[in-house]
Design a protein around this motif. Sequence first.
Motif, PDB file in Angstrom:
ATOM      1  N   PHE A  62       6.504   4.300  -0.037  1.00 26.96           N
ATOM      2  CA  PHE A  62       5.768   3.379  -0.713  1.00 26.96           C
ATOM      3  C   PHE A  62       4.809   2.504   0.213  1.00 26.96           C
ATOM      4  N   SER A  63       3.509   2.404   0.059  1.00 25.33           N
ATOM      5  CA  SER A  63       2.650   1.566   1.009  1.00 25.33           C
ATOM      6  C   SER A  63       2.364   0.281   0.579  1.00 25.33           C
ATOM      7  N   ALA A  98      -0.915  -6.110  -0.855  1.00 28.95           N
ATOM      8  CA  ALA A  98      -1.432  -7.079  -0.166  1.00 28.95           C
ATOM      9  C   ALA A  98      -2.873  -6.933  -0.269  1.00 28.95           C
ATOM     10  N   ARG A  99      -3.335  -5.628  -0.147  1.00 31.05           N
ATOM     11  CA  ARG A  99      -4.737  -5.253  -0.068  1.00 31.05           C
ATOM     12  C   ARG A  99      -5.543  -5.236  -1.406  1.00 31.05           C
ATOM     13  N   LEU A 100      -4.636  -5.461  -2.691  1.00 31.69           N
ATOM     14  CA  LEU A 100      -5.544  -5.574  -4.011  1.00 31.69           C
ATOM     15  C   LEU A 100      -6.287  -6.763  -4.009  1.00 31.69           C
ATOM     16  N   ARG A 101      -6.092  -7.664  -3.233  1.00 28.03           N
ATOM     17  CA  ARG A 101      -6.891  -8.959  -3.443  1.00 28.03           C
ATOM     18  C   ARG A 101      -8.150  -8.780  -2.424  1.00 28.03           C
ATOM     19  N   THR A 102      -7.921  -8.089  -1.613  1.00 31.68           N
ATOM     20  CA  THR A 102      -9.259  -7.945  -0.392  1.00 31.68           C
ATOM     21  C   THR A 102      -9.925  -6.559  -0.571  1.00 31.68           C
ATOM     22  N   PRO A 133     -13.270  -1.564  -7.554  1.00 31.61           N
ATOM     23  CA  PRO A 133     -13.063  -0.205  -7.719  1.00 31.61           C
ATOM     24  C   PRO A 133     -12.043   0.748  -7.249  1.00 31.61           C
ATOM     25  N   SER A 134     -11.834   0.201  -5.677  1.00 29.68           N
ATOM     26  CA  SER A 134     -10.660   0.974  -5.166  1.00 29.68           C
ATOM     27  C   SER A 134      -9.520   0.684  -5.623  1.00 29.68           C
ATOM     28  N   SER A 135      -9.155  -0.620  -5.984  1.00 23.70           N
ATOM     29  CA  SER A 135      -8.086  -1.136  -6.606  1.00 23.70           C
ATOM     30  C   SER A 135      -7.608  -0.597  -7.750  1.00 23.70           C
ATOM     31  N   VAL A 136      -8.763  -0.439  -8.970  1.00 24.22           N
ATOM     32  CA  VAL A 136      -8.693   0.226  -9.921  1.00 24.22           C
ATOM     33  C   VAL A 136      -8.414   1.622  -9.990  1.00 24.22           C
TER      34      VAL A 136
END
Length: 502
Positions: free
Chosen positions: A343-344, A349-353, A357-360
């Motif tokens: 698991f990454s 933590a990077r979901l906020r930064t 579109p990348s997070s989605v």
Amino acid sequence: MTSQTSSAPPARLAARLRAQFGGARVEILSGIVVALALIPEAIGFSVIAGVDPKVGLYASVVIACTIAFTGGRPAMISAATAATAVVMVDLVRDHGVQYLFAATILMGLIQIAAGFLKLGRLMRFVSQSVMTGFVNALAILIFLAQMPELTGVSPATYGLIALGLAIIYGFPYITRAVPAPLVAIAVLTGLTAWLHLDVRTVSHLGALPSALPSFALPQVPFTLETLRILLPYAATLAAVGLLESLLTAQIVDDMTDTGSDKNRECLGQGAANIVSALFGGMGGCAMIGQSVINVSSGARRRLSTFVAGAFLLLLLVALQDLLAVVPVAALTAVMIMVSINTFSWRSLARLRTNPLPSSVVMLATVAVVVATRDLAIGVLVGVLLSGVFFAGKVARLSRIASTLSPDGRTRTYTVTGQVFFASAATFSDAIDLLEPVERLVIDVGGAHFWDISAVAALDRVVLKARERGRSVEVRGLNQASATLVERFGTHHKAGAATLPHH
């Protein structure tokens, strides 16, 4: 000076030998750990596919040994997998295991064809967000697969799993000479035997084969009707197998900071599946869990992959009594470690930064894979979403400005950016065909037309303007755009002026 010179070659030779044999030791020990981790997976996947456990075990042996020579990613582990097993269920139920062997051979031929067509290059279209989602989804699926061994079991089982995890994560602080998962399996097996613990062992997973796999052609009629039955399953198996293998190869590339030959991997997977079917095995592909175990244990070469298959065969045929007493809890602890390490965690933590579109894309890939238990569908959804977001982003880069001549007779539209299917409607809607001017000039010197949707939008604007009695001049087309318009457009054939950019 002479003595130093004469001793230099033996010293260099000794250093090379230490490096070679030291490396071989790590590869062999890593392969042994992987072989043990393959057993519950292979048996479980055989149950999923509706075949005897030996079909999955033979497949794991043959595929691992074959791919060690034919694959394009050293140290990656391939064997029977859940991704391919779920595709086989209906075929085995409706037509029997011999049709499964035939479909696996056809699967291999399709994968070999994909290798010759260099379809491994398609990996470049898989974004990092999809890769991260793929990895996280696999980690979740690996953990969920251990739930039967974590629910409704004895306290001793929980104790063994906890001890196994403590050894796996604590032993490297003592030494890394021996892979920690192998130490955990050995300790828990000895402890179970010494204390006579009443826990599930490998013998409870299913009947183990006691003979070597033998060569045999599938017993199916060689007719067009047989091909009609096999082809849909074989094509799906080939696609799913290559997708998981190429994605896993990319993950191992990243973990080891080395490259791999994706087209050779296609060829290698095809060859391995053909050989597997000829020796009574089911189809398979790369396994991210076992590959992570292998690489995390220090393996970097093909030897570890071969040892995994060879040692599994040795366990099945010669060391079956020893294998039978290995507690399932030890293997569960290893797979939980794989889930945690796969698991990454940084992606949370990077979901906020990260851009939305990348997070989605990442979250959608995880959700679809976990919901469907189908890696291919999840990755396909992720790739499609990435394409949609990318197209929308590029479409927003196009700009259209307009100016009216001093005499009010000519309206000039200046188009910049990319005109393609996602921005074609914006282009045509921006041009006001109702304005009472005599002449329209469409300056596309700063734009590029990419597809027939862009050409159709230009045709629509020009032809409708002419219907309203306005003359139209299209100027500034670059060479590539002019060629596209010349080939697929219609407005220039009807007399409108279309001027290339010089």
